[in-house]
Design an enzyme around this catalytic site. Structure first.
Site, PDB file in Angstrom:
ATOM      1  N   THR A 281       0.819  -1.212   0.000  1.00 42.92           N
ATOM      2  CA  THR A 281       0.000   0.000   0.000  1.00 42.92           C
ATOM      3  C   THR A 281       0.858   1.270   0.000  1.00 42.92           C
ATOM      4  O   THR A 281       1.892   1.330   0.655  1.00 42.92           O
ATOM      5  CB  THR A 281      -0.960   0.034   1.208  1.00 42.92           C
TER       6      THR A 281
ATOM      7  N   ALA B  38      -0.716   6.088   3.477  1.00 43.46           N
ATOM      8  CA  ALA B  38       0.079   6.306   4.690  1.00 43.46           C
ATOM      9  C   ALA B  38      -0.640   5.787   5.946  1.00 43.46           C
ATOM     10  O   ALA B  38      -0.003   5.212   6.831  1.00 43.46           O
ATOM     11  CB  ALA B  38       0.389   7.791   4.844  1.00 43.46           C
TER      12      ALA B  38
ATOM     13  N   LYS C 158      -2.967   3.335   6.216  1.00 45.45           N
ATOM     14  CA  LYS C 158      -2.949   1.868   6.242  1.00 45.45           C
ATOM     15  C   LYS C 158      -1.547   1.361   6.561  1.00 45.45           C
ATOM     16  O   LYS C 158      -1.362   0.398   7.313  1.00 45.45           O
ATOM     17  CB  LYS C 158      -3.322   1.316   4.863  1.00 45.45           C
TER      18      LYS C 158
ATOM     19  N   ASP D 146      -7.124  -5.808   0.567  1.00 40.20           N
ATOM     20  CA  ASP D 146      -8.248  -5.270  -0.194  1.00 40.20           C
ATOM     21  C   ASP D 146      -9.500  -5.444   0.654  1.00 40.20           C
ATOM     22  O   ASP D 146      -9.661  -6.470   1.326  1.00 40.20           O
ATOM     23  CB  ASP D 146      -8.399  -5.999  -1.544  1.00 40.20           C
TER      24      ASP D 146
ATOM     25  N   HIS E 206     -13.297  -5.457  10.599  1.00 39.80           N
ATOM     26  CA  HIS E 206     -12.773  -6.364   9.581  1.00 39.80           C
ATOM     27  C   HIS E 206     -11.261  -6.218   9.432  1.00 39.80           C
ATOM     28  O   HIS E 206     -10.531  -7.180   9.415  1.00 39.80           O
ATOM     29  CB  HIS E 206     -13.471  -6.057   8.250  1.00 39.80           C
ATOM     30  N   ARG E 207     -10.771  -4.955   9.366  1.00 33.80           N
ATOM     31  CA  ARG E 207      -9.339  -4.754   9.164  1.00 33.80           C
ATOM     32  C   ARG E 207      -8.566  -5.152  10.417  1.00 33.80           C
ATOM     33  O   ARG E 207      -7.508  -5.783  10.324  1.00 33.80           O
ATOM     34  CB  ARG E 207      -9.042  -3.308   8.776  1.00 33.80           C
TER      35      ARG E 207
HETATM   36  P1  IMP Z   1      -9.575  -0.515   0.318  1.00 27.88           P
HETATM   37  O1  IMP Z   1      -9.449  -1.830  -0.350  1.00 27.88           O
HETATM   38  O2  IMP Z   1      -9.090  -0.531   1.730  1.00 27.88           O
HETATM   39  O3  IMP Z   1      -8.994   0.605  -0.487  1.00 27.88           O
HETATM   40  O4  IMP Z   1     -11.123  -0.215   0.480  1.00 27.88           O
HETATM   41  C1  IMP Z   1     -11.988  -0.062  -0.629  1.00 27.88           C
HETATM   42  C2  IMP Z   1     -13.115   0.881  -0.256  1.00 27.88           C
HETATM   43  O5  IMP Z   1     -13.895   0.279   0.775  1.00 27.88           O
HETATM   44  C3  IMP Z   1     -12.648   2.219   0.307  1.00 27.88           C
HETATM   45  O6  IMP Z   1     -12.555   3.195  -0.663  1.00 27.88           O
HETATM   46  C4  IMP Z   1     -13.721   2.556   1.300  1.00 27.88           C
HETATM   47  O7  IMP Z   1     -14.731   3.277   0.648  1.00 27.88           O
HETATM   48  C5  IMP Z   1     -14.275   1.232   1.725  1.00 27.88           C
HETATM   49  N1  IMP Z   1     -13.726   0.858   3.029  1.00 27.88           N
HETATM   50  C6  IMP Z   1     -12.639   0.094   3.288  1.00 27.88           C
HETATM   51  N2  IMP Z   1     -12.458  -0.073   4.595  1.00 27.88           N
HETATM   52  C7  IMP Z   1     -13.455   0.607   5.194  1.00 27.88           C
HETATM   53  C8  IMP Z   1     -13.782   0.832   6.566  1.00 27.88           C
HETATM   54  O8  IMP Z   1     -13.127   0.371   7.504  1.00 27.88           O
HETATM   55  N3  IMP Z   1     -14.880   1.581   6.777  1.00 27.88           N
HETATM   56  C9  IMP Z   1     -15.631   2.110   5.786  1.00 27.88           C
HETATM   57  N4  IMP Z   1     -15.349   1.956   4.508  1.00 27.88           N
HETATM   58  C10 IMP Z   1     -14.268   1.211   4.203  1.00 27.88           C
END
Ligand code: IMP
Length: 194
Positions: free
Chosen positions: A8, A11, A13, A68, A180-181
């Site tokens: 990634t 910054a 993340k 992702d 989730h993260r």
């Molecule tokens: P990414 O894969 O982390 O870039 O996430 C893709 C999209 O999912 C982002 O642009 C956000 O709109 C949404 N997203 C990811 N993680 C979260 C979260 O923890 N809360 C809310 N939206 C999220």
């Protein structure tokens, strides 16, 4: 000590991941200079996370980690899913993406608004071998945005088993404890420990 590179370029993340990984004794190496963002061309979270981790591992000659995330809404057959970042179109803002989801759920009753967030984190080696872990947060979509913290769809996501607040009404610490993260990062720590 093992060297590990983060795919990634975001910054926020990167600092979240760095905290988990340096605690495990990994040295976080520089992302290869000149390597742009890897396009997310796959149609699953695993596909994109594995693709990004493999491209960066090959370019860096070191173990690489990529993630992702998507929001999957039951009443929308799992959309926006893998297209969460650009649901309202290329370059869409968080507010525009949220507005599209709310518009599509306009006539959907409160008990039919179930949804989940899913994060996949992939770990790849320069030879192309890879493993992945995931974290899932179940909940539902609120009728209107609420709260000032977080980002993305946090303002409309109400986690199951809490008091009805949206993720954007929780502190960063409260969110990380259930998100989730957060779950995927703890699974990653476990994977790398073994
Ligand atoms: P990414 O894969 O982390 O870039 O996430 C893709 C999209 O999912 C982002 O642009 C956000 O709109 C949404 N997203 C990811 N993680 C979260 C979260 O923890 N809360 C809310 N939206 C999220």
């Amino acid at each position: 000590m093992r060297r590990l590179v983060l795919a990634t370029a975001n910054a926020h993340k990167a600092s979240e991941m760095r905290a988990v990984l340096s605690g495990l004794g990994f040295v976080i190496g520089q992302r290869p200079e000149g390597l742009g963002e890897v396009d997310e061309v796959e149609d699953t979270l695993q596909g994109n996370a594995l693709l990004k981790a493999r491209v960066v591992a090959a370019a860096a000659g070191a173990t690489a980690v990529a993630d992702d995330t998507g929001l999957f809404v039951d009443a929308l057959d799992g959309r926006p899913g893998v297209y969460s970042a650009r649901y309202a179109g290329p370059g869409a803002s968080d507010a525009q993406n949220v507005a599209r989801v709310l518009a599509e759920l306009e006539d959907v009753a409160p008990d039919r608004r179930g949804a989940h967030f899913r994060t996949v984190i992939a770990v790849a080696e320069p030879d192309g071998s890879a493993r992945w872990v995931e974290g899932v947060l179940e909940g539902r979509i609120a009728p209107a945005p609420r709260g000032a913290h977080g980002f993305g769809y946090d303002v409309v996501f109400i986690p199951r088993d809490l008091g009805g607040e949206t993720l954007a009404e929780l502190s960063a610490q409260e969110k990380n404890a259930i998100s989730h993260r957060g779950l995927a990062l703890r699974a990653l720590a476990e994977l790398l420990r073994t």
